[in-house]
Design an enzyme around this catalytic site. Structure first.
Site, PDB file in Angstrom:
ATOM      1  N   ARG A 187       0.821  -1.202   0.000  1.00  0.00           N
ATOM      2  CA  ARG A 187       0.000   0.000   0.000  1.00  0.00           C
ATOM      3  C   ARG A 187       0.860   1.259   0.000  1.00  0.00           C
ATOM      4  O   ARG A 187       0.522   2.268  -0.630  1.00  0.00           O
ATOM      5  CB  ARG A 187      -0.917   0.002   1.226  1.00  0.00           C
ATOM      6  CG  ARG A 187      -1.897   1.149   1.205  1.00  0.00           C
ATOM      7  CD  ARG A 187      -2.920   1.086   2.336  1.00  0.00           C
ATOM      8  NE  ARG A 187      -3.616   2.357   2.461  1.00  0.00           N
ATOM      9  CZ  ARG A 187      -3.922   2.924   3.628  1.00  0.00           C
ATOM     10  NH1 ARG A 187      -3.605   2.339   4.755  1.00  0.00           N
ATOM     11  NH2 ARG A 187      -4.558   4.068   3.652  1.00  0.00           N
ATOM     12  N   ARG A 237      -2.455  10.627   7.131  1.00  0.00           N
ATOM     13  CA  ARG A 237      -1.104  10.990   6.704  1.00  0.00           C
ATOM     14  C   ARG A 237      -1.117  12.203   5.773  1.00  0.00           C
ATOM     15  O   ARG A 237      -0.103  12.886   5.612  1.00  0.00           O
ATOM     16  CB  ARG A 237      -0.435   9.815   6.011  1.00  0.00           C
ATOM     17  CG  ARG A 237      -0.403   8.571   6.883  1.00  0.00           C
ATOM     18  CD  ARG A 237      -0.043   7.342   6.091  1.00  0.00           C
ATOM     19  NE  ARG A 237      -0.393   6.104   6.802  1.00  0.00           N
ATOM     20  CZ  ARG A 237      -1.591   5.551   6.792  1.00  0.00           C
ATOM     21  NH1 ARG A 237      -2.553   6.106   6.089  1.00  0.00           N
ATOM     22  NH2 ARG A 237      -1.830   4.455   7.482  1.00  0.00           N
ATOM     23  N   LYS A 281      10.974   6.455  14.701  1.00  0.00           N
ATOM     24  CA  LYS A 281      11.160   5.493  13.622  1.00  0.00           C
ATOM     25  C   LYS A 281      11.355   6.178  12.271  1.00  0.00           C
ATOM     26  O   LYS A 281      12.306   5.894  11.537  1.00  0.00           O
ATOM     27  CB  LYS A 281       9.956   4.547  13.576  1.00  0.00           C
ATOM     28  CG  LYS A 281       9.728   3.797  12.287  1.00  0.00           C
ATOM     29  CD  LYS A 281      10.840   2.817  11.975  1.00  0.00           C
ATOM     30  CE  LYS A 281      10.452   1.889  10.832  1.00  0.00           C
ATOM     31  NZ  LYS A 281       9.899   2.566   9.656  1.00  0.00           N
ATOM     32  N   ASP A 300      11.321  -0.697  14.429  1.00  0.00           N
ATOM     33  CA  ASP A 300       9.865  -0.867  14.340  1.00  0.00           C
ATOM     34  C   ASP A 300       9.511  -2.151  15.092  1.00  0.00           C
ATOM     35  O   ASP A 300      10.386  -2.808  15.657  1.00  0.00           O
ATOM     36  CB  ASP A 300       9.422  -0.945  12.887  1.00  0.00           C
ATOM     37  CG  ASP A 300      10.215  -1.977  12.118  1.00  0.00           C
ATOM     38  OD1 ASP A 300      10.687  -2.960  12.731  1.00  0.00           O
ATOM     39  OD2 ASP A 300      10.380  -1.829  10.901  1.00  0.00           O
ATOM     40  N   HIS A 302       8.873  -4.890  14.010  1.00  0.00           N
ATOM     41  CA  HIS A 302       9.556  -6.014  13.368  1.00  0.00           C
ATOM     42  C   HIS A 302      10.969  -6.217  13.926  1.00  0.00           C
ATOM     43  O   HIS A 302      11.368  -7.311  14.334  1.00  0.00           O
ATOM     44  CB  HIS A 302       9.600  -5.735  11.863  1.00  0.00           C
ATOM     45  CG  HIS A 302       9.633  -6.974  11.057  1.00  0.00           C
ATOM     46  ND1 HIS A 302       9.680  -6.976   9.689  1.00  0.00           N
ATOM     47  CD2 HIS A 302       9.633  -8.254  11.418  1.00  0.00           C
ATOM     48  CE1 HIS A 302       9.708  -8.206   9.252  1.00  0.00           C
ATOM     49  NE2 HIS A 302       9.671  -8.996  10.282  1.00  0.00           N
ATOM     50  N   GLN A 319       8.105  -4.553  28.351  1.00  0.00           N
ATOM     51  CA  GLN A 319       7.209  -3.516  27.848  1.00  0.00           C
ATOM     52  C   GLN A 319       6.092  -4.098  26.984  1.00  0.00           C
ATOM     53  O   GLN A 319       6.260  -5.114  26.330  1.00  0.00           O
ATOM     54  CB  GLN A 319       7.994  -2.514  27.006  1.00  0.00           C
ATOM     55  CG  GLN A 319       8.194  -1.181  27.678  1.00  0.00           C
ATOM     56  CD  GLN A 319       8.980  -1.294  28.973  1.00  0.00           C
ATOM     57  OE1 GLN A 319       8.410  -1.177  30.031  1.00  0.00           O
ATOM     58  NE2 GLN A 319      10.268  -1.526  28.872  1.00  0.00           N
ATOM     59  N   PHE A 350      16.543  -7.152   8.513  1.00  0.00           N
ATOM     60  CA  PHE A 350      15.174  -6.774   8.178  1.00  0.00           C
ATOM     61  C   PHE A 350      14.743  -7.420   6.866  1.00  0.00           C
ATOM     62  O   PHE A 350      13.669  -8.017   6.760  1.00  0.00           O
ATOM     63  CB  PHE A 350      15.074  -5.254   8.070  1.00  0.00           C
ATOM     64  CG  PHE A 350      13.683  -4.772   7.808  1.00  0.00           C
ATOM     65  CD1 PHE A 350      12.806  -4.553   8.853  1.00  0.00           C
ATOM     66  CD2 PHE A 350      13.235  -4.577   6.510  1.00  0.00           C
ATOM     67  CE1 PHE A 350      11.505  -4.136   8.605  1.00  0.00           C
ATOM     68  CE2 PHE A 350      11.943  -4.163   6.262  1.00  0.00           C
ATOM     69  CZ  PHE A 350      11.079  -3.938   7.312  1.00  0.00           C
TER      70      PHE A 350
END
Length: 410
Positions: A187, A237, A281, A300, A302, A319, A350
């Site tokens: 997206r 956004r 980030k 992030d 991930h 956390q 990543f």
DNA sequence: CGTCGACCTCC
DNA sequence: GAGGTCGAC
């Protein structure tokens, strides 16, 4: 003359016609598919087998690679046609420079030797690629160092070679990553496409696809842009993008982002965070991918999972959510493990975790072949020593608790 | 300093 | 929920 006759096509190395230039570059220094497809840029598409087309430096490029060379073709922009005589009008396509240069390359593609017409190297194009891909940074050497410090990286890097950080245009990078919040890659790509199509300058058309430059700050800052982008499905956004652009121009000026390349990492990151829609980030992404901060580690959810799962990193393990503190702790952890190019190493892990690249892990035979080919006696000896050393290295688990010796935040 | 809910849309 | 950010406790 029919329309089809003048319609430009994507260049292809093996088909002939279009003229190509090339430079020395091995796959261990650069893998186009991984580097361009790992989510650091949203502007490149695979337009043919191993051929990547995208916009860089206001020009449309198609790139591809053979074992030891990087090949590039640069298309003429639309506007360029007006200043050029008619003879060159069809030159987006084939044979523009063939009359000037009869030189050809013999290239091996899939066991087949192919004749590639070579362009006269234009001033600056190779330099642009060296700058964009940061080819003056020796990636093999970095991989070697990361592997020595980190057994898990060593394991992953056997398959995921040649992943390097791009040096992107800061405006394009920052505004693309403002789009990434609460979002997924496919997206995001569509949104960046729409951003360029609606606000950017058209550059050229290939096989019916028009390529656009990334919009300028002033184009994004226009008051009507929020409504426009909301209509295009940008959601909340839309306001972030318009207001960030406006704020940069009003408070700092058009060259401010570029100037942050000479500002120290933490200071640059803090400055970026004053913009709406830019948290830790996104700021770290802009720092790492466009502002020359190789030690910036974007964290992030991930990367957080990777830190816990593969490194037993204690930071943030209690956390519930990814708070700023957890974010900083994870970043410090990886900086301590990997050193001053930690952000580059992070992108390898990543990438290796992306769903679309999982199939690469199922083909161990390829790596074995590479090993065999590369195993000159000398290299073999070195490799063996390295592996012995590796066994003595402690697991990163324990490193995790060491206190980071970095300058205090702010 | 940590947790929560809201923010837009699409799948 | 998705590669996050912001503002309020």
């Amino acid at each position: 003359m029919s329309i089809i006759a003048t319609m430009a096509k994507h260049a292809r190395l093996s088909v002939g016609g279009a003229a190509w230039a090339s430079m020395a570059c091995t796959r261990s220094q650069l893998r186009l598919d991984l580097t361009l497809g790992c989510g650091q840029t949203f502007r490149w598409r695979e337009t043919g087998d191993g051929h990547w087309t995208g916009v860089m430096g206001g020009r449309v490029w198609t790139l591809t690679q053979t074992d030891d060379r990087l090949w590039y073709h640069v298309y003429n922009n639309k506007d360029a046609h007006k200043e050029v005589d008619n003879r060159k009008r069809k030159a987006d396509g084939p044979a523009q420079q063939l009359n000037k240069s009869e030189k050809r390359w013999k290239v091996n593609i899939k066991e087949e030797e192919i004749d590639v017409p070579v362009t006269v190297k234009k001033e600056g194009e190779e330099e642009m690629l060296v700058d964009y891909f940061q080819l003056d940074v020796n990636l093999e050497e970095l991989y070697r160092e990361w592997g020595l410090a980190d057994p898990h990286f060593k394991h992953i890097s056997n398959i995921f070679t040649g992943i390097r950080m791009l040096r992107q245009n800061p405006t394009e990078c920052l505004f693309s990553f403002i789009c990434t919040s609460n979002n997924h890659i496919s997206r995001i790509q569509g949104m960046v496409d729409n951003l360029c199509r609606s606000l950017g300058k058209p550059l050229c058309e290939l096989d019916g696809t028009t390529y656009y430059d990334f919009p300028s700050l002033s184009a994004i800052a226009d008051d009507k842009v929020e409504a426009l982008l909301r209509d295009l499905g940008f959601g909340y956004r839309a306001r972030f993008l318009q207001q960030s652009a406006k704020q940069i121009l009003e408070q700092h000026g058009p060259d401010w982002l570029q100037g942050l390349r000479r500002t120290p990492y933490l200071q640059a990151r803090n400055s970026l965070r004053s913009l709406p829609g830019v948290g830790l980030k996104v700021a770290d992404c802009a720092c790492l991918m466009s502002l020359d901060k190789a030690d910036a580690v974007p964290v992030d959810t991930h990367i957080w999972q990777i830190a816990k799962r593969d490194y037993k990193c204690a930071a943030g393990s209690t956390q519930k959510t990814l708070t700023d503190k957890v974010n900083r702790d994870i970043g410090d952890f990886f900086r301590q493990l990997w050193g001053p190019y930690a952000g580059w190493a992070q992108s390898v892990l990543f990438c290796a975790d992306l769903k679309k690249f999982q199939k690469l892990k199922e083909m161990p035979s390829i790596k074995l072949e590479d090993d065999k080919k590369a195993s000159l006696p000398l290299k073999k000896a070195k490799l063996k020593i390295k592996n012995e050393k590796l066994d003595q290295i402690e697991k990163p688990t324990s490193v995790c608790h060491k206190k980071a010796k970095l300058a205090p935040q702010d």
